[in-house]
Structures are given as C-alpha cells and as structure tokens.
Design a protein around this motif. Structure first.
Motif, PDB file in Angstrom:
ATOM      1  N   LYS A   1      -1.534  11.185 -14.847  1.00  0.00           N
ATOM      2  CA  LYS A   1      -1.606  10.946 -16.482  1.00  0.00           C
ATOM      3  C   LYS A   1      -2.118   9.317 -15.974  1.00  0.00           C
ATOM      4  N   LEU A   2      -1.888   8.609 -14.937  1.00  0.00           N
ATOM      5  CA  LEU A   2      -1.968   7.246 -14.825  1.00  0.00           C
ATOM      6  C   LEU A   2      -3.883   7.127 -14.928  1.00  0.00           C
ATOM      7  N   GLY A   3      -4.551   8.488 -14.273  1.00  0.00           N
ATOM      8  CA  GLY A   3      -5.469   8.274 -14.488  1.00  0.00           C
ATOM      9  C   GLY A   3      -6.606   8.797 -12.517  1.00  0.00           C
ATOM     10  N   CYS A   4      -5.413   9.533 -12.359  1.00  0.00           N
ATOM     11  CA  CYS A   4      -6.346   9.932 -10.820  1.00  0.00           C
ATOM     12  C   CYS A   4      -6.697  11.569 -11.059  1.00  0.00           C
TER      13      CYS A   4
ATOM     14  N   ALA B   1      -2.814   9.667  -3.875  1.00  0.00           N
ATOM     15  CA  ALA B   1      -2.774   8.831  -5.289  1.00  0.00           C
ATOM     16  C   ALA B   1      -2.457   7.775  -4.003  1.00  0.00           C
ATOM     17  N   VAL B   2      -3.949   6.403  -4.602  1.00  0.00           N
ATOM     18  CA  VAL B   2      -3.454   5.135  -3.822  1.00  0.00           C
ATOM     19  C   VAL B   2      -3.576   3.968  -4.697  1.00  0.00           C
ATOM     20  N   PHE B   3      -2.125   3.762  -4.367  1.00  0.00           N
ATOM     21  CA  PHE B   3      -1.946   2.046  -4.840  1.00  0.00           C
ATOM     22  C   PHE B   3      -1.565   1.164  -3.962  1.00  0.00           C
ATOM     23  N   ILE B   4      -2.320   0.386  -4.612  1.00  0.00           N
ATOM     24  CA  ILE B   4      -2.784  -0.615  -3.594  1.00  0.00           C
ATOM     25  C   ILE B   4      -2.182  -1.978  -4.275  1.00  0.00           C
ATOM     26  N   GLY B   5      -1.411  -3.064  -4.186  1.00  0.00           N
ATOM     27  CA  GLY B   5      -0.528  -4.264  -4.908  1.00  0.00           C
ATOM     28  C   GLY B   5      -0.259  -3.811  -5.722  1.00  0.00           C
ATOM     29  N   GLY B   6       0.671  -2.243  -6.076  1.00  0.00           N
ATOM     30  CA  GLY B   6       0.621  -1.772  -7.261  1.00  0.00           C
ATOM     31  C   GLY B   6      -0.023  -1.501  -8.239  1.00  0.00           C
ATOM     32  N   LYS B   7      -1.218  -1.504  -7.683  1.00  0.00           N
ATOM     33  CA  LYS B   7      -2.725  -0.871  -9.015  1.00  0.00           C
ATOM     34  C   LYS B   7      -3.077   0.465  -8.051  1.00  0.00           C
TER      35      LYS B   7
ATOM     36  N   VAL C   1       1.407  -1.720  -0.114  1.00  0.00           N
ATOM     37  CA  VAL C   1       0.226   0.101   0.011  1.00  0.00           C
ATOM     38  C   VAL C   1       0.833   1.561  -0.012  1.00  0.00           C
ATOM     39  N   VAL C   2       0.463   2.387  -1.323  1.00  0.00           N
ATOM     40  CA  VAL C   2       1.111   3.445  -1.132  1.00  0.00           C
ATOM     41  C   VAL C   2       1.023   4.516  -1.406  1.00  0.00           C
ATOM     42  N   ILE C   3       1.159   5.524  -0.990  1.00  0.00           N
ATOM     43  CA  ILE C   3       0.029   6.137  -1.133  1.00  0.00           C
ATOM     44  C   ILE C   3       0.943   7.687  -1.435  1.00  0.00           C
ATOM     45  N   PHE C   4       0.298   9.241  -2.594  1.00  0.00           N
ATOM     46  CA  PHE C   4       1.240   9.830  -2.814  1.00  0.00           C
ATOM     47  C   PHE C   4       0.176  11.100  -2.471  1.00  0.00           C
ATOM     48  N   THR C   5       1.568  11.750  -1.560  1.00  0.00           N
ATOM     49  CA  THR C   5       0.815  12.897  -0.515  1.00  0.00           C
ATOM     50  C   THR C   5       1.315  14.610  -0.728  1.00  0.00           C
ATOM     51  N   LYS C   6       0.802  14.986  -0.219  1.00  0.00           N
ATOM     52  CA  LYS C   6       1.508  16.458   0.268  1.00  0.00           C
ATOM     53  C   LYS C   6       1.487  16.931   1.279  1.00  0.00           C
ATOM     54  N   SER C   7       2.324  17.339   1.986  1.00  0.00           N
ATOM     55  CA  SER C   7       2.366  17.452   3.389  1.00  0.00           C
ATOM     56  C   SER C   7       1.320  17.960   3.968  1.00  0.00           C
ATOM     57  N   SER C   8       1.152  19.115   3.190  1.00  0.00           N
ATOM     58  CA  SER C   8       0.042  20.624   3.302  1.00  0.00           C
ATOM     59  C   SER C   8      -1.533  19.664   2.737  1.00  0.00           C
TER      60      SER C   8
ATOM     61  N   GLY D   1      -6.579   5.340  -6.928  1.00  0.00           N
ATOM     62  CA  GLY D   1      -7.837   6.563  -7.374  1.00  0.00           C
ATOM     63  C   GLY D   1      -7.260   7.297  -6.366  1.00  0.00           C
ATOM     64  N   SER D   2      -8.155   8.398  -5.790  1.00  0.00           N
ATOM     65  CA  SER D   2      -7.689   9.650  -4.891  1.00  0.00           C
ATOM     66  C   SER D   2      -9.046   9.177  -3.619  1.00  0.00           C
ATOM     67  N   THR D   3      -9.226  10.456  -3.093  1.00  0.00           N
ATOM     68  CA  THR D   3     -10.350  10.596  -1.631  1.00  0.00           C
ATOM     69  C   THR D   3     -11.407  10.150  -2.542  1.00  0.00           C
ATOM     70  N   ASN D   4     -12.032  10.457  -3.327  1.00  0.00           N
ATOM     71  CA  ASN D   4     -12.891  10.058  -3.536  1.00  0.00           C
ATOM     72  C   ASN D   4     -13.123   8.057  -4.175  1.00  0.00           C
ATOM     73  N   GLU D   5     -12.419   7.895  -4.420  1.00  0.00           N
ATOM     74  CA  GLU D   5     -12.338   6.691  -5.388  1.00  0.00           C
ATOM     75  C   GLU D   5     -12.258   5.151  -4.090  1.00  0.00           C
ATOM     76  N   VAL D   6     -11.140   6.214  -2.876  1.00  0.00           N
ATOM     77  CA  VAL D   6     -11.086   5.396  -0.811  1.00  0.00           C
ATOM     78  C   VAL D   6     -11.979   5.045  -0.680  1.00  0.00           C
ATOM     79  N   MET D   7     -13.230   6.363  -1.115  1.00  0.00           N
ATOM     80  CA  MET D   7     -13.830   6.328   0.376  1.00  0.00           C
ATOM     81  C   MET D   7     -15.382   6.174  -0.785  1.00  0.00           C
ATOM     82  N   SER D   8     -15.422   5.373  -1.535  1.00  0.00           N
ATOM     83  CA  SER D   8     -16.888   5.627  -1.887  1.00  0.00           C
ATOM     84  C   SER D   8     -16.344   3.111  -2.299  1.00  0.00           C
ATOM     85  N   LEU D   9     -15.074   2.951  -2.043  1.00  0.00           N
ATOM     86  CA  LEU D   9     -14.739   2.244  -1.950  1.00  0.00           C
ATOM     87  C   LEU D   9     -14.940   1.553  -0.270  1.00  0.00           C
TER      88      LEU D   9
END
Length: 100
Positions: free
Chosen positions: A58-61, A67-73, A13-20, A76-84
C-alpha cells in the motif's frame, strides 16, 4: 501500516525481507559492500508479517520484499535500488549511514 512505519524509522537504513528471498539477500549484500549495515526485518518470521506485507504494498512498493527504507523514506524494491546504484545516486543517499 503503523508497525511498518515505526520499524522503518527506527534506524537510518531498514530492509523488510523474507528469509528465503534471494533478491533480499542480494540487496543486503550490496549495502554491506558499500559499508552500510541495515536493520533487517524478516516479515515471514513476524506474527504480523501478512499485514506488514500488505502495508508495504500500500505504501507503493512494487514488490513487498525487499522493501528498502533510507532515512525513513521508502526507496522501493530491488529494481529501484539497483537503478539508483547504477545511476550513481545510491551511495550519496547512503553516505550518512556508512561505516567506512
């Protein structure tokens, strides 16, 4: 794009973020409450951050962070994670990576 994909596949599980970014913080806290401790890459502190942000888009986020990656896939972003999460589909995706 290569750096983003390399980092996204290094751990489960990898999340790309900004500190603020408060939404980035909220997604990270949600995962920790589930028992998942993701690898967090703060792109605003990375010298390649601007290029990484473009690659994530460009990846579609919909939003470059979080930007959340689970198992290398890309999940999405907040909306997709919360919907899931609200649909009950997030925890089964995260189960292999939980520490509980």
């Amino acid at each position: 794009m290569e750096k983003v994909m390399r980092l996204a596949t290094e751990k489960g599980v990898v999340i790309f973020t900004k500190s603020s970014c408060c939404l980035c913080y909220a997604v990270n806290v949600l995962f920790q409450e589930i028992g998942v401790y993701p690898v967090v890459h703060e792109i605003d502190k990375d010298p390649d951050g601007k290029e990484m942000e473009k690659a994530i888009t460009k990846l579609g986020c919909n939003a470059p962070v979080p930007a959340v990656f689970i198992g290398g896939k890309l999940v999405g972003s907040t909306n997709e994670v919360m919907s899931l999460h609200l649909s009950g589909s997030l925890i089964p995706l995260l189960r292999p990576y939980t520490r509980m």
